[in-house]
Design an enzyme around this catalytic site. Structure first.
Site, mmCIF file in Angstrom:
data_model
loop_
_atom_site.group_PDB
_atom_site.id
_atom_site.type_symbol
_atom_site.label_atom_id
_atom_site.label_comp_id
_atom_site.label_asym_id
_atom_site.label_seq_id
_atom_site.Cartn_x
_atom_site.Cartn_y
_atom_site.Cartn_z
ATOM 1 N N HIS A 135 -70.818 -4.985 18.895
ATOM 2 C CA HIS A 135 -71.174 -4.745 20.296
ATOM 3 C C HIS A 135 -70.466 -3.508 20.865
ATOM 4 C CE1 HIS A 135 -67.260 -6.020 21.875
ATOM 5 N NE2 HIS A 135 -67.245 -6.790 20.803
ATOM 6 N N HIS A 144 -73.671 8.578 9.153
ATOM 7 C CA HIS A 144 -74.145 7.682 8.086
ATOM 8 C C HIS A 144 -73.122 6.560 7.946
ATOM 9 C CE1 HIS A 144 -75.174 7.096 3.517
ATOM 10 N NE2 HIS A 144 -75.325 5.982 4.217
HETATM 11 C C1 LIG Z 1 -63.275 9.609 0.135
HETATM 12 C C2 LIG Z 1 -64.204 10.428 -0.728
HETATM 13 C C3 LIG Z 1 -65.249 11.126 0.145
HETATM 14 C C4 LIG Z 1 -63.334 11.460 -1.413
HETATM 15 O O1 LIG Z 1 -64.104 12.271 -2.224
HETATM 16 P P1 LIG Z 1 -63.499 13.678 -2.672
HETATM 17 O O2 LIG Z 1 -63.295 14.528 -1.449
HETATM 18 O O3 LIG Z 1 -64.393 14.218 -3.744
HETATM 19 O O4 LIG Z 1 -62.039 13.330 -3.204
HETATM 20 P P2 LIG Z 1 -61.531 13.070 -4.683
HETATM 21 O O5 LIG Z 1 -62.511 12.261 -5.479
HETATM 22 O O6 LIG Z 1 -61.088 14.381 -5.216
HETATM 23 O O7 LIG Z 1 -60.264 12.128 -4.406
HETATM 24 C C5 LIG Z 1 -59.083 12.618 -3.817
HETATM 25 C C6 LIG Z 1 -58.017 11.554 -3.950
HETATM 26 O O8 LIG Z 1 -58.374 10.422 -3.144
HETATM 27 C C7 LIG Z 1 -58.498 9.234 -3.937
HETATM 28 N N1 LIG Z 1 -59.666 8.512 -3.414
HETATM 29 C C8 LIG Z 1 -60.939 8.948 -3.366
HETATM 30 N N2 LIG Z 1 -61.717 8.045 -2.773
HETATM 31 C C9 LIG Z 1 -60.923 7.017 -2.439
HETATM 32 C C10 LIG Z 1 -61.168 5.786 -1.794
HETATM 33 N N3 LIG Z 1 -62.400 5.464 -1.356
HETATM 34 N N4 LIG Z 1 -60.130 4.955 -1.579
HETATM 35 C C11 LIG Z 1 -58.874 5.283 -2.010
HETATM 36 N N5 LIG Z 1 -58.586 6.449 -2.621
HETATM 37 C C12 LIG Z 1 -59.602 7.297 -2.845
HETATM 38 C C13 LIG Z 1 -58.719 9.738 -5.353
HETATM 39 O O9 LIG Z 1 -58.303 8.780 -6.300
HETATM 40 C C14 LIG Z 1 -57.857 10.973 -5.350
HETATM 41 O O10 LIG Z 1 -56.512 10.581 -5.483
HETATM 42 P P3 LIG Z 1 -55.441 11.514 -6.305
HETATM 43 O O11 LIG Z 1 -55.389 12.820 -5.541
HETATM 44 O O12 LIG Z 1 -54.194 10.710 -6.215
HETATM 45 O O13 LIG Z 1 -56.002 11.665 -7.664
HETATM 46 C C15 LIG Z 1 -64.975 9.569 -1.757
HETATM 47 O O14 LIG Z 1 -64.136 9.155 -2.827
HETATM 48 C C16 LIG Z 1 -65.584 8.301 -1.116
HETATM 49 O O15 LIG Z 1 -64.967 7.232 -1.014
HETATM 50 N N6 LIG Z 1 -66.850 8.478 -0.676
HETATM 51 C C17 LIG Z 1 -67.622 7.423 -0.083
HETATM 52 C C18 LIG Z 1 -68.860 7.194 -0.996
HETATM 53 C C19 LIG Z 1 -69.756 6.138 -0.432
HETATM 54 O O16 LIG Z 1 -69.344 5.111 0.057
HETATM 55 N N7 LIG Z 1 -71.045 6.418 -0.504
HETATM 56 C C20 LIG Z 1 -72.075 5.515 -0.030
HETATM 57 C C21 LIG Z 1 -73.402 6.163 -0.272
HETATM 58 S S1 LIG Z 1 -74.745 5.084 0.127
#
Ligand SMILES: CC(C)(COP(=O)(O)OP(=O)(O)OC[C@H]1O[C@@H](n2cnc3c(N)ncnc32)[C@H](O)[C@@H]1OP(=O)(O)O)[C@@H](O)C(=O)NCCC(=O)NCCS
Length: 213
Positions: A135, A144
């Site tokens: 709410h 998104h």
């Molecule tokens: C957060 C996010 C955007 C980061 O992506 P990125 O910018 O490419 O970052 P990286 O993959 O290089 O990760 C960077 C660091 O964060 C950590 N990390 C990434 N995603 C994480 C998450 N969701 N939770 C905890 N840690 C996370 C990685 O392990 C990495 O740690 P390190 O530096 O110790 O190795 C991505 O991992 C994420 O969670 N995206 C959401 C995807 C999603 O839900 N999509 C739905 C589509 S319908």
């Protein structure tokens, strides 16, 4: 309703299913992977620039920008320069929407999503599968909210924000524009614009270099 989908990637496939569920008919799919306009299997395929030609054939059709990336949705919407009312709002029959909630043009609500009382969802947003918008939320344009994410009451999600799958935002918290919240994060305090935050509680791991989309 007749629909023209802009975008032919993975997100477009999902929207196609939602549109069929909501008893809409897709009359065209436009994407720059198609070099010229052609007609096959009862619908048009062609580049995005063909949108006006398709609307001449189907003047009663509405559009949806069926592209998952928030910034790309905004860029295409700006380039097309079409009135907001030409975009459809698509709601899956298995979504639950409060009668007092407001949902903008171009927004797609996926199956199992719940949007509760007095929530306001902007234009060209994606409320994905089983996301919960509690709410009094304000979710701005081009956001998104990924599958399974939960926005508690009174949350404010600014333009272009991406909330990752199964993330939670606690009550009355604000997430600044074009920020990304990682999958599974729990956001307990306000987040600035243009950052990426992950974890429980969510902490900032990156500041984005591209601004002013
Ligand atoms: C957060 C996010 C955007 C980061 O992506 P990125 O910018 O490419 O970052 P990286 O993959 O290089 O990760 C960077 C660091 O964060 C950590 N990390 C990434 N995603 C994480 C998450 N969701 N939770 C905890 N840690 C996370 C990685 O392990 C990495 O740690 P390190 O530096 O110790 O190795 C991505 O991992 C994420 O969670 N995206 C959401 C995807 C999603 O839900 N999509 C739905 C589509 S319908």
């Amino acid at each position: 309703m007749k629909l023209v989908l802009i975008g032919a990637g993975g997100h477009s496939k999902v929207i196609r299913d939602v549109a069929h569920n909501a008893e809409h008919t897709i009359v065209a799919c436009l994407d720059d992977r198609y070099k010229e306009l052609y007609f096959t299997s009862g619908m048009y395929f062609g580049p995005i620039s063909a949108v006006k030609a398709v609307l001449l054939v189907h003047p009663d059709a509405k559009l949806v920008i069926a592209i998952g990336d928030n910034g790309t949705r905004k860029t295409i919407m700006q380039k097309l320069m079409l009135p907001s009312s030409l975009y459809a709002t698509i709601v899956h029959q298995q979504a639950v929407i409060s009668p007092s909630a407001k949902i903008g043009y171009g927004t797609v609500i996926m199956p199992g999503a719940v949007i509760n009382a007095d929530a306001v969802v902007g234009e060209h947003t994606i409320i994905n599968t089983r996301a919960v918008i509690e709410h009094d939320n304000a979710v701005e344009d081009f956001a998104h909210i990924s599958p399974g994410a939960v926005l508690a009451g009174g949350v404010c999600i600014k333009q272009g924000v991406h909330i990752g799958a199964n993330a939670t935002v606690l009550p009355n918290v604000l997430v600044g524009e074009w920020t990304t919240i990682g999958a599974g994060a729990v956001v307990v305090t306000n987040m600035p614009s243009y950052v990426t935050a992950v974890g429980v509680p969510a902490t900032i791991i990156k500041t984005k270099m591209v601004r002013g989309i």
